[in-house]
Design an enzyme around this catalytic site. Structure first.
Site, PDB file in Angstrom:
ATOM      1  N   ARG A 204      31.676  37.137  38.637  1.00 53.25           N
ATOM      2  CA  ARG A 204      31.845  35.725  38.962  1.00 53.25           C
ATOM      3  C   ARG A 204      30.653  34.893  38.458  1.00 53.25           C
ATOM      4  NH1 ARG A 204      33.489  38.387  43.773  1.00 53.25           N
ATOM      5  NH2 ARG A 204      35.650  37.936  44.385  1.00 53.25           N
ATOM      6  N   LYS A 228      30.849  38.262  47.477  1.00 55.39           N
ATOM      7  CA  LYS A 228      31.179  37.458  48.646  1.00 55.39           C
ATOM      8  C   LYS A 228      30.928  38.271  49.909  1.00 55.39           C
ATOM      9  CE  LYS A 228      34.604  34.444  46.441  1.00 55.39           C
ATOM     10  NZ  LYS A 228      36.014  33.996  46.445  1.00 55.39           N
ATOM     11  N   HIS A 304      35.648  30.756  34.584  1.00 58.59           N
ATOM     12  CA  HIS A 304      36.620  31.507  35.378  1.00 58.59           C
ATOM     13  C   HIS A 304      37.695  32.124  34.485  1.00 58.59           C
ATOM     14  CE1 HIS A 304      37.992  32.765  39.247  1.00 58.59           C
ATOM     15  NE2 HIS A 304      39.181  32.227  39.097  1.00 58.59           N
ATOM     16  N   ARG A 307      36.556  35.319  33.033  1.00 62.72           N
ATOM     17  CA  ARG A 307      36.754  36.393  34.017  1.00 62.72           C
ATOM     18  C   ARG A 307      38.207  36.865  33.994  1.00 62.72           C
ATOM     19  NH1 ARG A 307      35.314  38.477  39.322  1.00 62.72           N
ATOM     20  NH2 ARG A 307      36.850  37.945  40.920  1.00 62.72           N
ATOM     21  N   HIS A 330      37.701  41.734  44.503  1.00 64.79           N
ATOM     22  CA  HIS A 330      38.753  41.105  45.300  1.00 64.79           C
ATOM     23  C   HIS A 330      38.853  41.767  46.666  1.00 64.79           C
ATOM     24  CE1 HIS A 330      41.051  39.599  41.489  1.00 64.79           C
ATOM     25  NE2 HIS A 330      40.108  38.770  41.856  1.00 64.79           N
ATOM     26  N   TYR A 339      47.449  40.233  37.469  1.00 65.67           N
ATOM     27  CA  TYR A 339      47.181  40.695  36.100  1.00 65.67           C
ATOM     28  C   TYR A 339      48.235  41.673  35.604  1.00 65.67           C
ATOM     29  CZ  TYR A 339      42.890  38.313  37.087  1.00 65.67           C
ATOM     30  OH  TYR A 339      41.991  37.338  37.434  1.00 65.67           O
TER      31      TYR A 339
END
Length: 368
Positions: A204, A228, A304, A307, A330, A339
């Protein structure tokens, strides 16, 4: 988008703006630094439809260019809803299109109420009816999201072509612009390493910004990132990313006049007092990618989308959702599943190619 195409867009924007009230033209001019010319042109079309509707409904009598701010301030919520109904049921706009046009109006009204001000320091309008109107609730499936994303990412040979563009070709096409050329020559190794790292790992933007030199493991081809939830994770990256990182690191200290104790990985060009250095910000990286993407002819390509480009390529070549989920960080596997839809076309083509390349001898054997 080339400069010639960009100029044509802006010429059309100026032509459309002349048919709109003065305050809309002012808003469009203010947004030129933030929005692509294609988006601005779409805004102009949306505003022409809206202000023409005001005249057709008898809300104002006169020319479209003469519609005063007071008309917008007095619009009722019901009138705003009537306009959306007009878009959907008379112009046959889809809910997505209605949402887009409503968003452009929300942006205009927000500017008139909260940003623009008169010489008396008062807002252009004190009441914003568009703030009272909600967007249509549309839940898109993953395939729809994938289809919308597909044209905005790098595919096939574009991965290496774009990397080479950042590393070399951008300087070549700007060789007659001394300022752009000098800036590129100073930062091309750094910029190439950033783009290559994202394309080779899918990390990210916030993770790129926070990197230090010691976070790179040159033996294991991994980078330590803080994901995160403040979770530490070691993420693999490609051999090409490693090569580009090494080239950048070989010039990093001397090029940016750093103390050897400085561990920030991606350094901003020096500003202010001599020797002042700072970490590249998220916005700085976004802007440098936007710069290269626009010159490359793919202005929708963002950090983004780089990515997404990595994730699409990884899934196509490995077809391993659990590993891709971990690589991208994720929390939900459903997020990663998009994807699988992005790579459907390539997989179908690969299957079709099997028939076209089949050995004729095998076909004879099949009939025995």
């Amino acid at each position: 988008m080339g400069q010639e195409t960009t100029n044509r867009y802006y010429q059309r924007i100026e032509e459309k703006a002349k048919d709109l009230p003065w305050y809309v033209g002012e808003y469009i001019d203010k947004r030129k630094r933030k929005l692509s010319p294609a988006s601005l042109l779409n805004y102009c079309h949306d505003y022409l439809i809206f202000f023409s509707w005001i005249l057709a409904e008898g809300i104002f009598e006169g020319k479209r260019t003469d519609i005063p701010l007071e008309v917008l301030q007095r619009l009722t919520r019901q009138q705003a809803e009537d306009f959306l109904s007009f878009l959907q049921f008379q112009l046959n706009n889809s809910e997505l299109t209605v949402n887009r046009k409503l968003s452009s109006l929300k942006s205009l009204f927000h500017y008139l109420q909260n940003i623009a001000e008169t010489t008396d320091l008062e807002p252009y309008i004190s009441r914003n009816v568009m703030a009272k109107v909600e967007l249509n609730a549309i839940k898109e499936d993953q395939e729809t999201l994938a289809n919308r994303m597909e044209g905005k990412i790098l595919r096939g040979e574009e991965y290496e072509t774009f990397r080479q563009f950042v590393a070399h070709d951008y300087g070549l096409i700007n060789k007659d612009n001394k300022k752009l050329l000098n800036f590129h020559q100073k930062n091309r190794e750094r910029d190439t390493a950033i783009v290559s790292l994202i394309l080779g790992s899918g990390i990210r933007l916030s993770e790129v910004v926070g990197l230090n030199v010691d976070d790179i493991d040159f033996r294991k081809y991994t980078v330590r990132v803080i994901r995160k939830g403040n979770k530490e994770q070691y993420v693999y990256f490609s051999e090409q990313a490693m090569l580009d990182l090494k080239e950048y690191l070989s010039i990093r200290v001397s090029r940016y006049s750093l103390e050897k104790s400085n561990k920030i990985l991606f350094i901003a060009a020096s500003m202010g007092p001599k020797g002042t250095t700072r970490r590249l910000t998220s916005r700085s990286i976004e802007k440098l990618v936007e710069k290269y993407a626009t010159a490359f002819g793919k202005p929708a390509l963002s950090v983004h989308k780089l990515r997404h480009s990595f994730a699409t390529r990884y899934q196509l070549e490995n077809n391993d959702i659990p590993k891709l989920r971990r690589q991208l960080g994720h929390s939900s596997v459903q997020t990663t599943m998009i994807y699988t839809h992005l790579t459907n076309n390539e997989m179908q083509e690969a299957v079709n190619n099997m028939d076209r390349t089949k050995d004729p001898i095998d076909e004879t054997d099949d009939h025995k």
